[in-house]
Design a protein around this motif. Sequence first.
Motif, PDB file in Angstrom:
ATOM      1  N   TYR A  23       0.870  -1.170   0.000  1.00 35.63           N
ATOM      2  CA  TYR A  23       0.000   0.000   0.000  1.00 35.63           C
ATOM      3  C   TYR A  23       0.909   1.223   0.000  1.00 35.63           C
ATOM      4  O   TYR A  23       2.117   1.100   0.236  1.00 35.63           O
ATOM      5  N   PRO A  24       0.388   2.417  -0.252  1.00 33.94           N
ATOM      6  CA  PRO A  24       1.240   3.619  -0.276  1.00 33.94           C
ATOM      7  C   PRO A  24       1.778   3.980   1.117  1.00 33.94           C
ATOM      8  O   PRO A  24       1.240   4.826   1.795  1.00 33.94           O
ATOM      9  N   ALA A  25       2.804   3.305   1.555  1.00 34.99           N
ATOM     10  CA  ALA A  25       3.377   3.509   2.889  1.00 34.99           C
ATOM     11  C   ALA A  25       4.105   4.847   2.971  1.00 34.99           C
ATOM     12  O   ALA A  25       4.828   5.220   2.063  1.00 34.99           O
ATOM     13  N   ARG A  32       8.692  -0.191  -0.096  1.00 40.38           N
ATOM     14  CA  ARG A  32       7.606  -0.467  -1.041  1.00 40.38           C
ATOM     15  C   ARG A  32       8.226  -1.007  -2.312  1.00 40.38           C
ATOM     16  O   ARG A  32       9.256  -0.522  -2.743  1.00 40.38           O
ATOM     17  N   SER A  33       7.584  -1.977  -2.927  1.00 41.22           N
ATOM     18  CA  SER A  33       8.084  -2.530  -4.180  1.00 41.22           C
ATOM     19  C   SER A  33       8.152  -1.444  -5.246  1.00 41.22           C
ATOM     20  O   SER A  33       7.225  -0.660  -5.411  1.00 41.22           O
ATOM     21  N   GLN A  34       9.246  -1.436  -5.985  1.00 36.95           N
ATOM     22  CA  GLN A  34       9.411  -0.455  -7.066  1.00 36.95           C
ATOM     23  C   GLN A  34       8.416  -0.692  -8.190  1.00 36.95           C
ATOM     24  O   GLN A  34       8.143   0.188  -8.995  1.00 36.95           O
ATOM     25  N   PHE A  35       7.840  -1.882  -8.261  1.00 34.05           N
ATOM     26  CA  PHE A  35       6.918  -2.235  -9.337  1.00 34.05           C
ATOM     27  C   PHE A  35       5.481  -1.782  -9.068  1.00 34.05           C
ATOM     28  O   PHE A  35       4.637  -1.865  -9.952  1.00 34.05           O
ATOM     29  N   ASN A  38       2.493   4.108  -8.359  1.00 32.47           N
ATOM     30  CA  ASN A  38       1.618   4.878  -7.466  1.00 32.47           C
ATOM     31  C   ASN A  38       0.442   4.059  -6.954  1.00 32.47           C
ATOM     32  O   ASN A  38      -0.409   4.577  -6.251  1.00 32.47           O
ATOM     33  N   ARG A  39       0.391   2.794  -7.340  1.00 28.75           N
ATOM     34  CA  ARG A  39      -0.738   1.943  -6.959  1.00 28.75           C
ATOM     35  C   ARG A  39      -0.577   1.405  -5.544  1.00 28.75           C
ATOM     36  O   ARG A  39       0.515   1.292  -5.023  1.00 28.75           O
ATOM     37  N   GLY A  40      -1.685   1.040  -4.958  1.00 31.20           N
ATOM     38  CA  GLY A  40      -1.717   0.337  -3.683  1.00 31.20           C
ATOM     39  C   GLY A  40      -2.344  -1.021  -3.935  1.00 31.20           C
ATOM     40  O   GLY A  40      -3.565  -1.135  -4.062  1.00 31.20           O
ATOM     41  N   LEU A  41      -1.526  -2.053  -4.096  1.00 30.49           N
ATOM     42  CA  LEU A  41      -2.011  -3.372  -4.466  1.00 30.49           C
ATOM     43  C   LEU A  41      -3.050  -3.895  -3.481  1.00 30.49           C
ATOM     44  O   LEU A  41      -4.082  -4.431  -3.880  1.00 30.49           O
ATOM     45  N   PHE A  42      -2.795  -3.706  -2.188  1.00 29.74           N
ATOM     46  CA  PHE A  42      -3.761  -4.161  -1.183  1.00 29.74           C
ATOM     47  C   PHE A  42      -5.111  -3.459  -1.373  1.00 29.74           C
ATOM     48  O   PHE A  42      -6.157  -4.091  -1.349  1.00 29.74           O
ATOM     49  N   GLY A  43      -5.089  -2.162  -1.588  1.00 32.23           N
ATOM     50  CA  GLY A  43      -6.320  -1.400  -1.789  1.00 32.23           C
ATOM     51  C   GLY A  43      -7.061  -1.823  -3.049  1.00 32.23           C
ATOM     52  O   GLY A  43      -8.287  -1.932  -3.051  1.00 32.23           O
ATOM     53  N   ASP A  44      -6.310  -2.084  -4.117  1.00 34.01           N
ATOM     54  CA  ASP A  44      -6.933  -2.527  -5.368  1.00 34.01           C
ATOM     55  C   ASP A  44      -7.654  -3.866  -5.179  1.00 34.01           C
ATOM     56  O   ASP A  44      -8.795  -4.034  -5.612  1.00 34.01           O
TER      57      ASP A  44
END
Length: 66
Positions: A23-25, A32-35, A38-44
């Motif tokens: 997430y955007p920590a 945070r993963s460079q990949f 600007n996304r937050g994978l957990f939120g998505d």
Amino acid sequence: MDYWVSLKLDALLLNAAGIMAFYPAKIPYHHRSQFLGNRGLFGDFTKTAKARGIRVVARLDCKLRV
């Protein structure tokens, strides 16, 4: 998500954070993963799961790694 819905799950247990944030920590030194960009994978995943009627439980790995 289609696969999980096909299993008729009530809930998903997703990794939210640990040694790496999905997430955007904004916590200093929390990697945070460079990949993710600007996304937050957990939120998505959470938004998509909730829209399909699946509850989401966040898993946090609180082990200290040195």
